[in-house]
Design an enzyme around this catalytic site. Structure first.
Site, short mmCIF file in Angstrom:
data_model
loop_
_atom_site.label_atom_id
_atom_site.label_comp_id
_atom_site.label_asym_id
_atom_site.label_seq_id
_atom_site.Cartn_x
_atom_site.Cartn_y
_atom_site.Cartn_z
N GLU A 1 34.88 52.02 35.91
CA GLU A 1 34.72 50.56 35.85
C GLU A 1 33.27 50.22 36.13
OE1 GLU A 1 35.71 46.85 38.79
OE2 GLU A 1 37.28 48.35 38.55
N THR B 1 34.33 42.97 37.69
CA THR B 1 33.76 41.67 38.07
C THR B 1 33.66 40.76 36.85
OG1 THR B 1 32.41 42.96 39.66
CG2 THR B 1 32.10 40.58 39.62
N LYS C 1 45.34 44.15 40.52
CA LYS C 1 44.38 44.59 41.52
C LYS C 1 44.68 43.88 42.85
CE LYS C 1 39.37 44.53 42.37
NZ LYS C 1 38.05 44.27 41.75
#
Length: 212
Positions: free
Chosen positions: A48, A77, A131
């Site tokens: 990621e 993000t 998440k």
């Protein structure tokens, strides 16, 4: 509640199978190519790249060219739909956010949640993986408690998880864990790649131990 063993899209299924997502975050993405090679050599197959790192989009494109097709390169993000589109255009095969609220995406999107209400809302919205962030202060016991009334959710704790915590989270019911600083350390900013390799092997071994 959908059974946790229900079929997943290929990218999410591969992340669950690997048990790990390496979170690459640094002031700039200049060192990500070297870091990625070490991680993949150790057996980590989901990376990621956080969009807060300068040059993140270029790094995503470069890693997609550099790494085997079996390695999933995603963007982290991701805060807006514009972020998401730019990341997908760069080659990201999954998107991760610290919060929820983005619209439908063309690749798997894993929203950030904290409370049971947020987790359930993300599940109802169809998130393949959810998440849990920041997870470190909550601990594996929190996840175990949440999964009592919400057994069908697939939760990926991220944030503040140490290498020695991996097996505890997986045993508590996590389908995978996201690892940032404790795994990457200073390797993306000139630190030891040899030390990174040792940490990566430790992480991969921890997943194998938890699932044995």
């Amino acid at each position: 509640m959908t059974d946790q063993r229900a079929p997943l899209d290929p990218v999410s299924a591969a992340i669950v199978d690997s048990g790990l997502v390496a979170v690459l975050r640094a002031p700039t993405a200049d060192g990500f190519a070297a870091v990625a090679d070490v991680l993949v050599a150790a057996g980590i197959t989901a990376l990621e790249v956080t969009l807060t790192s300068q040059g993140a989009l270029e790094a995503i494109s470069g890693l997609c060219r550099q790494l085997p097709a079996t390695v999933m390169v995603g963007a982290g993000t991701v805060l807006t739909d514009d972020d998401a589109k730019a990341a997908v255009d760069a080659g990201a095969t999954f998107l991760v956010a610290p919060v929820s609220g983005l619209g439908p995406q063309s690749v798997p999107f894993y929203p950030g949640t904290f409370s049971p209400t947020e987790i359930h809302a993300a599940f109802q919205a169809g998130a393949p993986l959810i998440k849990l962030f920041p997870a470190g202060g909550l601990g594996p016991g929190y996840l175990k408690d949440v999964r009592g009334p919400l057994p069908g959710v697939r939760i990926m704790p991220t944030g503040g998880i140490g290498l020695d915590d991996i097996a505890k989270w997986l045993t508590a019911g996590a389908v995978a864990v996201g690892l940032g600083g404790p795994l990457i350390g200073d390797a993306a900013t000139g630190g030891s790649l040899t030390a990174l390799a040792a940490r990566a092997r430790h992480a991969v071994d921890a997943v194998a131990f938890a699932r044995s």
